[in-house]
Scaffold this motif. Structure first.
Motif, short mmCIF file in Angstrom:
data_model
loop_
_atom_site.label_atom_id
_atom_site.label_comp_id
_atom_site.label_asym_id
_atom_site.label_seq_id
_atom_site.Cartn_x
_atom_site.Cartn_y
_atom_site.Cartn_z
N CYS A 182 -0.06 38.23 74.51
CA CYS A 182 -0.74 39.33 73.83
C CYS A 182 0.12 40.58 73.94
CB CYS A 182 -2.13 39.59 74.42
SG CYS A 182 -2.11 40.02 76.17
N SER A 183 -0.24 41.63 73.23
CA SER A 183 0.50 42.89 73.33
C SER A 183 0.31 43.48 74.73
CB SER A 183 0.01 43.88 72.27
OG SER A 183 -1.34 44.23 72.52
N HIS A 202 -12.02 37.14 74.24
CA HIS A 202 -11.08 37.81 73.33
C HIS A 202 -10.83 36.97 72.06
CE1 HIS A 202 -10.20 40.58 76.60
NE2 HIS A 202 -10.07 39.52 77.40
N PRO A 203 -10.52 37.64 70.94
CA PRO A 203 -10.12 36.92 69.73
C PRO A 203 -8.85 36.12 70.00
CG PRO A 203 -10.60 39.23 69.26
CD PRO A 203 -10.57 39.10 70.75
N LEU A 204 -8.81 34.89 69.52
CA LEU A 204 -7.67 34.01 69.79
C LEU A 204 -6.92 33.68 68.51
CD1 LEU A 204 -9.27 31.47 72.31
CD2 LEU A 204 -8.05 33.60 72.80
N VAL A 205 -5.61 33.51 68.68
CA VAL A 205 -4.73 33.01 67.62
C VAL A 205 -4.20 31.68 68.10
CG1 VAL A 205 -2.72 33.46 66.16
CG2 VAL A 205 -4.07 35.38 67.06
N ASN A 236 2.34 26.87 63.45
CA ASN A 236 3.44 26.80 64.42
C ASN A 236 3.38 28.02 65.35
OD1 ASN A 236 5.59 28.91 63.62
ND2 ASN A 236 5.17 27.86 61.67
N SER A 237 4.00 27.85 66.52
CA SER A 237 3.91 28.87 67.56
C SER A 237 4.58 30.18 67.17
CB SER A 237 4.53 28.34 68.86
OG SER A 237 3.81 27.23 69.32
N ALA A 238 5.63 30.12 66.36
CA ALA A 238 6.31 31.36 65.95
C ALA A 238 5.38 32.23 65.12
CB ALA A 238 7.57 31.02 65.15
N PHE A 239 4.54 31.62 64.28
CA PHE A 239 3.56 32.39 63.51
C PHE A 239 2.52 32.98 64.45
CE2 PHE A 239 4.05 29.86 59.26
CZ PHE A 239 5.35 30.32 59.17
N THR A 240 2.12 32.21 65.45
CA THR A 240 1.16 32.70 66.44
C THR A 240 1.70 33.96 67.12
OG1 THR A 240 0.26 30.49 66.86
CG2 THR A 240 -0.07 32.14 68.57
N VAL A 244 0.30 37.93 67.12
CA VAL A 244 0.02 38.64 68.37
C VAL A 244 0.83 39.92 68.45
CG1 VAL A 244 0.31 38.51 70.87
CG2 VAL A 244 -0.67 36.58 69.63
N ALA A 245 2.10 39.85 68.07
CA ALA A 245 2.96 41.04 68.10
C ALA A 245 2.43 42.15 67.19
CB ALA A 245 4.38 40.67 67.70
N ALA A 246 1.70 41.75 66.15
CA ALA A 246 1.11 42.72 65.23
C ALA A 246 -0.22 43.26 65.75
CB ALA A 246 0.91 42.09 63.85
#
Length: 307
Positions: A182-183, A202-205, A236-240, A244-246
């Motif tokens: 997470c951030s 918490h909201p999950l991705v 895929n994990s990169a999209f996840t 999260v970074a956003a």
């Protein structure tokens, strides 16, 4: 007649072309569909199947209206001869006088490629002139490409119980752990506990339903009588990580804590809750890999010993 002698005589009468035809009928779902992917007519395909039925002394297909359906004997025969045919086909690559000119077709997840594989593949390429064709795919896509002979080797998260395919060989590559990311400013990053109960607040991705990582998460939540608060699904994990970074919630993925994509994020291990998993190699059961392919596999396996 001695049983082994009779079996030897019958096996010597098998026509490899007939077995290939039989496999096409199973895979394509019928005689007409098999004819479209071969140079054979429907009557020729029927003759091949009839010859096998006579040799094995079983019915392989029965008609349902205009369609044909495989019998239980056909399904058993397919499972037993598919790997043999794959092995036979791969002997041509193995016998090649110039294996270094063969393209190696690899399937990998985006995060895995960026964080784990780029360096060992670059090291491999310094020693081997083989062209690499790398395609993105999760475990479902990897399986599709391997079975369609559009890929040679794939890397994916180890299948869970009852998720593996009998048509695929799985071999351990290296270990990863489940992570919550997470951030830095997210409340979860500052929480004292990283328990599943805390995570459920918490909201999950997360990755899409049916993927190995998602199944592990849902099973863990179910064991503790919790409900996950899923806001975004990715494939895929990169999209996840990008979500999260956003600033969108807490991401759940399988990876390594030192990965480049998570450098600016808060990362917490979920090994106690979800355990650790292996990244595995996948290739068609029965396939004989070329020497360059085997050396590529060894280069990737060194990820674990070099950490």
């Amino acid at each position: 007649m001695n049983v082994s002698v009779e079996s030897a005589l019958r096996s010597s009468a098998i026509n490899i072309a007939h077995l290939h035809t039989f496999r096409h009928v199973i895979q394509q779902g019928g005689y007409a569909a098999a004819a479209r992917v071969t140079d054979l007519s429907v009557p020729s395909i029927w003759q091949h199947i009839h010859a096998l039925e006579k040799l094995y002394e079983v019915e392989l297909f029965h008609r349902v209206g205009r369609q044909v359906r495989p019998t239980a004997a056909a399904q058993q025969l397919y499972e037993e001869i598919d790997g043999i045919l794959v092995q036979l086909e791969s002997t041509f690559e193995r016998m090649s006088r110039e294996p270094s000119k063969q393209t190696i077709r690899l399937v990998s997840g985006v995060r895995m490629m960026i964080e784990d594989l780029a360096e060992p593949l670059a090291q491999f390429h310094e020693q081997h002139p083989n062209r690499l064709a790398i395609r993105q795919g999760n475990e479902r896509r990897a399986l599709e490409l391997l079975l369609a002979d559009e890929a040679d080797i794939a890397l994916t998260l180890e299948p869970g119980l009852h998720q593996s395919s009998t048509a695929i060989h799985y071999e351990p590559a290296y270990t990863v752990e489940f992570l919550a990311v997470c951030s830095q400013s997210h409340p979860y990053a500052k929480a004292r506990s990283n328990s599943l109960r805390e995570l459920s607040k918490h909201p999950l991705v997360v990755t899409a339903a049916g993927t190995h990582g998602r199944d592990a998460l849902e099973q863990a939540f179910h064991r503790e009588g919790l409900v996950s608060n899923i806001h975004i699904e990715t494939d895929n994990s990169a999209f996840t990580i990008a979500c999260v970074a956003a600033g969108v919630g807490v991401g759940i993925l399988a990876g390594r804590r030192q990965g480049d994509l998570c450098q600016k994020l808060a990362t917490r291990s979920l090994s106690k809750q979800l355990g650790k998993r292996k990244i595995v190699f996948m290739w068609r059961r029965g396939r004989l890999l070329t020497e360059p392919m085997l050396e590529l596999i060894e280069a990737v396996k060194r990820i674990e010993t070099e950490e």
